[in-house]
Design a protein around this motif. Structure first.
Motif, PDB file in Angstrom:
ATOM      1  N   GLU A 190       0.864  -1.181   0.000  1.00 40.32           N
ATOM      2  CA  GLU A 190       0.000   0.000   0.000  1.00 40.32           C
ATOM      3  C   GLU A 190       0.901   1.231   0.000  1.00 40.32           C
ATOM      4  OE1 GLU A 190      -2.625   0.126   3.328  1.00 40.32           O
ATOM      5  OE2 GLU A 190      -3.845  -1.535   2.595  1.00 40.32           O
ATOM      6  N   LEU A 191       0.607   2.170  -0.887  1.00 40.35           N
ATOM      7  CA  LEU A 191       1.338   3.426  -0.960  1.00 40.35           C
ATOM      8  C   LEU A 191       0.407   4.526  -0.469  1.00 40.35           C
ATOM      9  CD1 LEU A 191       3.733   5.186  -1.883  1.00 40.35           C
ATOM     10  CD2 LEU A 191       2.710   5.180  -4.180  1.00 40.35           C
ATOM     11  N   LEU A 218      -4.041   9.878   0.031  1.00 47.36           N
ATOM     12  CA  LEU A 218      -4.482   9.007  -1.046  1.00 47.36           C
ATOM     13  C   LEU A 218      -3.851   7.648  -0.775  1.00 47.36           C
ATOM     14  CD1 LEU A 218      -5.791   8.537  -3.832  1.00 47.36           C
ATOM     15  CD2 LEU A 218      -3.638   9.324  -4.840  1.00 47.36           C
ATOM     16  N   VAL A 219      -4.663   6.594  -0.727  1.00 45.20           N
ATOM     17  CA  VAL A 219      -4.161   5.248  -0.459  1.00 45.20           C
ATOM     18  C   VAL A 219      -4.307   4.429  -1.723  1.00 45.20           C
ATOM     19  CG1 VAL A 219      -4.396   3.162   0.943  1.00 45.20           C
ATOM     20  CG2 VAL A 219      -4.845   5.421   1.962  1.00 45.20           C
ATOM     21  N   MET A 242      -9.005   1.561  -2.848  1.00 45.73           N
ATOM     22  CA  MET A 242      -9.819   0.884  -1.850  1.00 45.73           C
ATOM     23  C   MET A 242     -11.231   0.666  -2.407  1.00 45.73           C
ATOM     24  SD  MET A 242      -7.620   0.435   0.293  1.00 45.73           S
ATOM     25  CE  MET A 242      -7.602   0.373   2.041  1.00 45.73           C
ATOM     26  N   GLY A 243     -11.767  -0.511  -2.163  1.00 43.98           N
ATOM     27  CA  GLY A 243     -13.121  -0.817  -2.595  1.00 43.98           C
ATOM     28  C   GLY A 243     -13.200  -1.513  -3.937  1.00 43.98           C
ATOM     29  N   GLY A 265      -8.553  -1.952   6.734  1.00 49.58           N
ATOM     30  CA  GLY A 265      -9.473  -0.824   6.657  1.00 49.58           C
ATOM     31  C   GLY A 265     -10.934  -1.191   6.716  1.00 49.58           C
ATOM     32  N   LEU A 266     -11.251  -2.468   6.820  1.00 49.48           N
ATOM     33  CA  LEU A 266     -12.650  -2.886   6.905  1.00 49.48           C
ATOM     34  C   LEU A 266     -13.040  -3.041   8.365  1.00 49.48           C
ATOM     35  CD1 LEU A 266     -12.842  -5.626   4.139  1.00 49.48           C
ATOM     36  CD2 LEU A 266     -13.542  -3.244   3.980  1.00 49.48           C
ATOM     37  N   ASN A 267     -14.116  -2.408   8.737  1.00 50.96           N
ATOM     38  CA  ASN A 267     -14.604  -2.503  10.112  1.00 50.96           C
ATOM     39  C   ASN A 267     -15.970  -3.169  10.119  1.00 50.96           C
ATOM     40  OD1 ASN A 267     -12.414  -1.069  11.275  1.00 50.96           O
ATOM     41  ND2 ASN A 267     -13.327   0.829  10.538  1.00 50.96           N
ATOM     42  N   PHE A 268     -16.161  -4.158  10.979  1.00 49.22           N
ATOM     43  CA  PHE A 268     -17.457  -4.834  11.091  1.00 49.22           C
ATOM     44  C   PHE A 268     -17.971  -4.713  12.482  1.00 49.22           C
ATOM     45  CE2 PHE A 268     -15.364  -7.027   7.587  1.00 49.22           C
ATOM     46  CZ  PHE A 268     -16.350  -6.936   6.627  1.00 49.22           C
TER      47      PHE A 268
END
Length: 83
Positions: A9-10, A21-22, A52-53, A80-83
């Motif tokens: 990941e940059l 910006l990821v 992302m996504g 980065g995913l939160n549940f």
């Protein structure tokens, strides 16, 4: 364009922007030294990335002359995913 697994990941903070910006970099594998050289020289670099996504990789030209700071992280699926 064939989709490959991301190598890292940059994270980029563009000059004058408040948010990072990821980009998930697929090709080429990057090192901090490469990114530092690009920033110092103000290089425009073509990277194969996905955002992302989405898992769809595409080419993106990044003007490292406009980057205030950057860092690399190893790619980890699900970051980065939160549940």
């Amino acid at each position: 364009m064939a989709t490959t697994e991301p190598t890292c990941e940059l994270h980029l903070r563009m000059v004058g922007q408040l948010h990072d910006l990821v980009l998930r970099v697929h090709k080429p594998p990057l090192t901090e030294d490469e990114v530092a050289r690009w920033m110092q020289s103000g290089a425009v670099v073509r990277l194969e990335v996905s955002e992302m996504g989405t898992q769809v990789a595409h080419s993106m030209l990044v003007n490292f002359g406009n980057v205030g700071f950057a860092w690399l992280l190893p790619y980890r699926a699900g970051r980065g995913l939160n549940f």
